[in-house]
Structure formats: structure tokens, C-alpha cells
Design an enzyme around this catalytic site. Sequence first.
Site, short mmCIF file in Angstrom:
data_model
loop_
_atom_site.label_atom_id
_atom_site.label_comp_id
_atom_site.label_asym_id
_atom_site.label_seq_id
_atom_site.Cartn_x
_atom_site.Cartn_y
_atom_site.Cartn_z
N HIS A 1 -5.20 3.95 -4.83
CA HIS A 1 -3.95 2.97 -4.88
C HIS A 1 -3.85 2.63 -6.35
CE1 HIS A 1 -4.71 2.20 -0.89
NE2 HIS A 1 -3.75 1.34 -0.53
N ASP B 1 0.48 2.22 5.94
CA ASP B 1 -0.17 1.30 5.23
C ASP B 1 -1.02 0.47 6.02
OD1 ASP B 1 -1.44 0.40 2.76
OD2 ASP B 1 0.51 -0.52 2.07
N HIS C 1 -2.17 7.52 4.83
CA HIS C 1 -2.37 6.37 4.08
C HIS C 1 -2.09 5.04 5.22
CE1 HIS C 1 -1.08 3.56 0.46
NE2 HIS C 1 -1.80 2.95 1.41
N HIS D 1 -4.77 1.77 6.54
CA HIS D 1 -5.86 1.05 6.42
C HIS D 1 -6.23 0.57 7.75
CE1 HIS D 1 -5.67 0.59 1.92
NE2 HIS D 1 -4.43 0.51 2.29
N GLU E 1 1.38 0.46 -7.29
CA GLU E 1 2.04 -0.25 -6.33
C GLU E 1 2.65 -1.58 -6.63
OE1 GLU E 1 -0.82 -1.64 -3.20
OE2 GLU E 1 0.63 -2.19 -1.76
#
Length: 320
Positions: free
Chosen positions: A183, A264, A17, A19, A186
Site C-alpha cells: 500500500h 479493499d 486488492h 483484505h 493512499e
Amino acid sequence: MDDAGRFIAGLPKAELHIHIEGSLELRFGSIEALRAAYRFANLQDFLDLYYEGMRVLLHEQDFHDLAMAYFRKAAAQNVRHAEIFFDPQGHTGRGVGFKTVIDGLSRAQADAERQFGVTSALILCFLRHLDEADAERTLDAALPWRDRFIGVGLDSSEKGHPPSKFERVFARARGLGLHAVAHAGEEGPAEYVREALDLLKVERIDHGNRALDDAELILRLAREQVPLTVCPLSNLRLCVVPDLEDHPLRRMLRAGLVATINSDDPAYFGGYINENLAALSLGREEMMTVARNGFRAAFLDDATKERHLKVLDAYGLSGA
Ligand code: ADE
Ligand code: ZN
């Protein structure tokens, strides 16, 4: 570095995970300016800066350099395999072609494997604040490069944009043999986690913290061994958890969930994967479990997973 820090540094890891646009290190006039800009009240507050930051990415070389900078850091932290999200709509919406993005990222993947021995795969994320027709057009535009990415994901502003909004485009992507992740949970409710499983038929949940609000869902995630890609420093910085002492990851492990730890958007949240692992003060057995879960949950063939897991177990036994 203390004992735990050394153990984490040497631990072979999979990152599931990250980005790639969230690894962009922006320049600020001063450390105070940076700190002020990176103080987020919620997910949207962060996303506003994240999309603004992307504007510096224009040419194939920019995407290559961005990914290489991530791979260099990841390799230095002993990441052996990375499954990397990218947000094509964040670029095509600014007039940067899909080909420019994918060519730069793919070239960096090949370079990273050669230079650092880090293997990787790309996951194309749809921006959930845009409509499904935009996601469909993005999938169409990506099809000439179908062999360059292994799956689709769903990211951006969660609240008010439930997984159900993307049921058709995910069905089409799965029909093309792509993996599916999303996702969920969250900032959004446990119900979005259930929708991601039932309607998008995802194989992993990104974050999933809010699933812990729902006892029945916890039992299901444990029974079906659905991996969760958890990101502690992100959760803290986006104020979705009050503090790290009471982070949901420990409860996830106790409930038998396949929880993994990831970064992330490392440039924005104050740490790459090792800092995220260190942030929770886990014991060695818990860290080994989390690292094992990372390889188990990866979209790798069984023989490759076994090879990674053997190396990992040998490291655990060496008591480094
Ligand atoms: N895009 C980049 N980081 C994200 C996050 N943490 N949640 C949703 N969308 C994102
Ligand atoms: Zn994310």
C-alpha cells in the site's frame, strides 16, 4: 438494474486488492448504529474498528467461513480470480496461531475453486505500524506454509510508516521467491510510492492515488506499466478523495497507467467489486480496460491470463 449495471454484473473480473478481514460483516443493533460506526474521518479511524472486528475470528472454521462468504459474493459478481490479503499479525497478536489462520483460508480457497470455479491466491501483509522485527518474526512463523501464499504486502497506518522501514524483510521475502506489493500513496505522499518501487521493489502498488501529485512519477508508472490496485469506495469513505466525480482513476487511465478497480474492505466501505466499478460511471471502453488490467496485473502465468483475457474480450464484443 440499468444497462451499465448489467454490463458490470456480467463482466469477468480479477480482484487484486481485498483484505479478507475487511469482508467481515459485523452485526449492529440498528441500521443507524451501523451507519454511525462506519462513518470514518480517515484511515486510522477505520483501522481502529477493523482491528476490533477481527476479535471474533478465533478458530480455523471462523477463517474458513469468513473466506467462503467472500468467495460466494465474489462468484456472484463474476470474479474469476482473487488475490487476497490477510493480516497474520492481527491474529497472532491476539494468541491465534498462524496455522489456524492459514488452514482456514486455504481450505476455503479449495472449496471455492471446486464450488464456484473461482481461483485465488493469498498475499501475507505486514502491519506497518509495528516494527520490522515483528514482520521478520511473522515471515519466520509463515515459512512452514511457504507454498500456501504467493507474496507479501504492506498495510495498516501509512503516515509515519514509510516503506523504507521494511526494506530488509521485503528483500528476504523476495529472496524466497515471493511476489511483493505494498500500500502506498493512499494517505501517504508520492514519495512513499517511489520508496515502495525503489526500496521494496514491489511489482504492484496498492492504491497509489497520491502518485498523481508527482509528474515524473506518473511518467515512470506509465513507462514501467506498474499496476495500481485502486479502491474508489474505500477512498471516498476514508476521505482520501473529496468525491467520486473527480476520482483519480480517470486521470490514471488517461495517463496510460495500469489501473485496476477493487473493493479493499467491502464490508466496511459499502460495496464489493461491482459497486466499486459502478461508482465511477465509466464508459464501456474504460470498464473493459480496467477489467483487462486486472487480469494483466494478476500473478498468473501467461497462458492463464490469455485464457481469461479471451473470455473477457468475447464478452466485450458481445455487447451484453
Ligand atoms: N488494512 C485494511 N484496509 C486497509 C487500507 N485501506 N489501508 C491500509 N491498511 C488497510
Ligand atoms: Zn487495502
